[in-house]
Design a protein around this motif. Structure first.
Motif, short mmCIF file in Angstrom:
data_model
loop_
_atom_site.label_atom_id
_atom_site.label_comp_id
_atom_site.label_asym_id
_atom_site.label_seq_id
_atom_site.Cartn_x
_atom_site.Cartn_y
_atom_site.Cartn_z
N ALA A 1 0.83 -1.21 0.00
CA ALA A 1 0.00 0.00 0.00
C ALA A 1 0.86 1.26 0.00
O ALA A 1 0.54 2.25 -0.67
CB ALA A 1 -0.94 -0.01 1.20
N LYS A 2 1.97 1.23 0.72
CA LYS A 2 2.88 2.38 0.73
C LYS A 2 3.40 2.70 -0.66
O LYS A 2 3.73 3.85 -0.97
CB LYS A 2 4.08 2.09 1.65
CG LYS A 2 3.79 2.12 3.13
CD LYS A 2 5.06 1.79 3.92
CE LYS A 2 4.79 1.71 5.41
NZ LYS A 2 6.03 1.32 6.15
N ARG A 3 3.47 1.68 -1.50
CA ARG A 3 4.02 1.85 -2.85
C ARG A 3 2.95 2.20 -3.88
O ARG A 3 3.24 2.25 -5.07
CB ARG A 3 4.78 0.60 -3.24
CG ARG A 3 5.90 0.28 -2.25
CD ARG A 3 6.71 -0.92 -2.67
NE ARG A 3 7.66 -1.28 -1.62
CZ ARG A 3 8.83 -1.89 -1.84
NH1 ARG A 3 9.19 -2.18 -3.08
NH2 ARG A 3 9.63 -2.19 -0.84
N GLY A 4 1.72 2.42 -3.42
CA GLY A 4 0.68 2.91 -4.30
C GLY A 4 -0.33 1.89 -4.77
O GLY A 4 -1.28 2.24 -5.48
N PHE A 5 -0.18 0.63 -4.37
CA PHE A 5 -1.15 -0.39 -4.76
C PHE A 5 -2.42 -0.25 -3.91
O PHE A 5 -2.38 0.19 -2.76
CB PHE A 5 -0.57 -1.79 -4.59
CG PHE A 5 0.56 -2.10 -5.53
CD1 PHE A 5 0.29 -2.51 -6.83
CD2 PHE A 5 1.88 -2.00 -5.12
CE1 PHE A 5 1.33 -2.81 -7.70
CE2 PHE A 5 2.93 -2.29 -5.98
CZ PHE A 5 2.65 -2.70 -7.28
N SER A 6 -3.53 -0.64 -4.48
CA SER A 6 -4.80 -0.71 -3.76
C SER A 6 -4.91 -2.12 -3.19
O SER A 6 -5.15 -3.08 -3.94
CB SER A 6 -5.97 -0.40 -4.69
OG SER A 6 -7.20 -0.59 -4.03
N VAL A 7 -4.74 -2.27 -1.88
CA VAL A 7 -4.53 -3.58 -1.28
C VAL A 7 -5.70 -3.96 -0.37
O VAL A 7 -6.14 -3.16 0.46
CB VAL A 7 -3.22 -3.62 -0.47
CG1 VAL A 7 -2.96 -5.05 0.03
CG2 VAL A 7 -2.05 -3.14 -1.31
N SER A 8 -6.15 -5.19 -0.53
CA SER A 8 -7.10 -5.81 0.39
C SER A 8 -6.41 -6.99 1.04
O SER A 8 -5.82 -7.83 0.34
CB SER A 8 -8.36 -6.27 -0.34
OG SER A 8 -9.03 -5.19 -0.94
N GLY A 9 -6.47 -7.08 2.35
CA GLY A 9 -5.87 -8.20 3.06
C GLY A 9 -6.93 -8.99 3.79
O GLY A 9 -7.79 -8.41 4.47
#
Length: 263
Positions: A60-68
């Motif tokens: 997420a810090k790198r700009g991805f839209s992340v779901s965990g």
């Protein structure tokens, strides 16, 4: 899966104290794989079996839209407290990988250290079918497994693992002992948590089973669920030697075959 393994529940607070492998270099590698296959940093990623959210947060810090997602409410609670001031942050949810569903497909799925917990053949096939369902056509699956031959060699040489961690008011001593079932390619593991805090000592022991994978089994699960193996880099980068018994693999979801035109 053994959903009540204390490591994932009662001792979720200690997970990051015991799992200290470096995250950023591995995410460097994962990001390079995604980029090589034209998945940009604004893409949607599912971290399947995210644990305490270390990899999800770094992505997420790198700009991805992340779901965990993870089956353990306790691990997800730790993940939701990670980097509270960071923006953007991953979305975390409690979900069973054999039963979960999502409203829209993902560009990529990351699944680390989870697939060995699926022991039954049906569960192993189902989780790969779900990966395929959750990916868009052309999307990538990046995952790792314990490879049976390497794992057998590793634990025949050294079946024991011990780690001691200092706590603010005491100490945590963790031990595991691994037995081998060669016929079933299974690991039978006994864990022991010995915690002394504020002068009070508690000991918790548990047993659980993992099942390793073979390259042929992986290939069969991928092929049957519309996924094509496109790379087997072995580790998360050239400098990563921590997991000598693991295989890291990359697979792509096949695009649907074009419909034949009417004559």
């Amino acid at each position: 899966m053994d959903s009540r393994r204390p490591y994932y529940h009662q001792f979720a607070w200690a997970y990051d104290l015991l799992q200290t492998d470096p995250v950023a270099p591995r995410v460097d590698f994962i990001q390079s794989v995604l980029s090589h296959h034209h998945i940009a940093t604004n893409a949607s990623i599912l971290d399947a079996g995210c644990g305490t959210g270390r990899y999800a947060a770094e992505l997420a810090k790198r700009g991805f839209s992340v779901s965990g997602v993870d089956q353990s409410e306790d691990l997800i609670a730790v993940a939701r407290q990670r980097d509270p001031e960071a923006a953007p942050r991953p979305e975390f949810a409690v979900a069973n990988l054999l039963e979960a569903s999502f409203p829209i497909p993902f560009d990529a799925i990351l699944c680390r250290g989870v697939l060995n917990d699926f022991v039954d053949d049906s569960a192993r096939r189902t989780v790969f079918q779900n990966f395929s369902t959750w990916l868009r056509p052309g999307g990538l699956l990046v995952f790792d497994v314990r490879e049976w031959t390497r794992t057998l060699d590793r634990y025949r040489r050294n079946p024991s693992h011990r780690r001691t961690v200092a706590l603010p008011d005491g100490v945590l001593a963790f031990e595991s002992e691994t037995g081998l079932n060669v016929e079933l390619r299974q690991l039978h593991i006994r864990e022991r948590f010995d915690v002394e805090q504020a002068g009070v000592r508690t000991i918790t022991e548990n047993d659980f089973t993992m099942r390793c994978w073979t390259p042929n089994e992986i290939a069969s699960c991928l092929s049957a669920t519309g996924l094509d193996e496109i790379a087997t880099p072995t580790t998360y980068g050239d400098q990563d030697r921590a997991w000598s018994d693991r295989l890291v693999l990359v697979a792509r979801k096949r695009a649907p075959s074009p419909r034949p035109q009417a004559q």
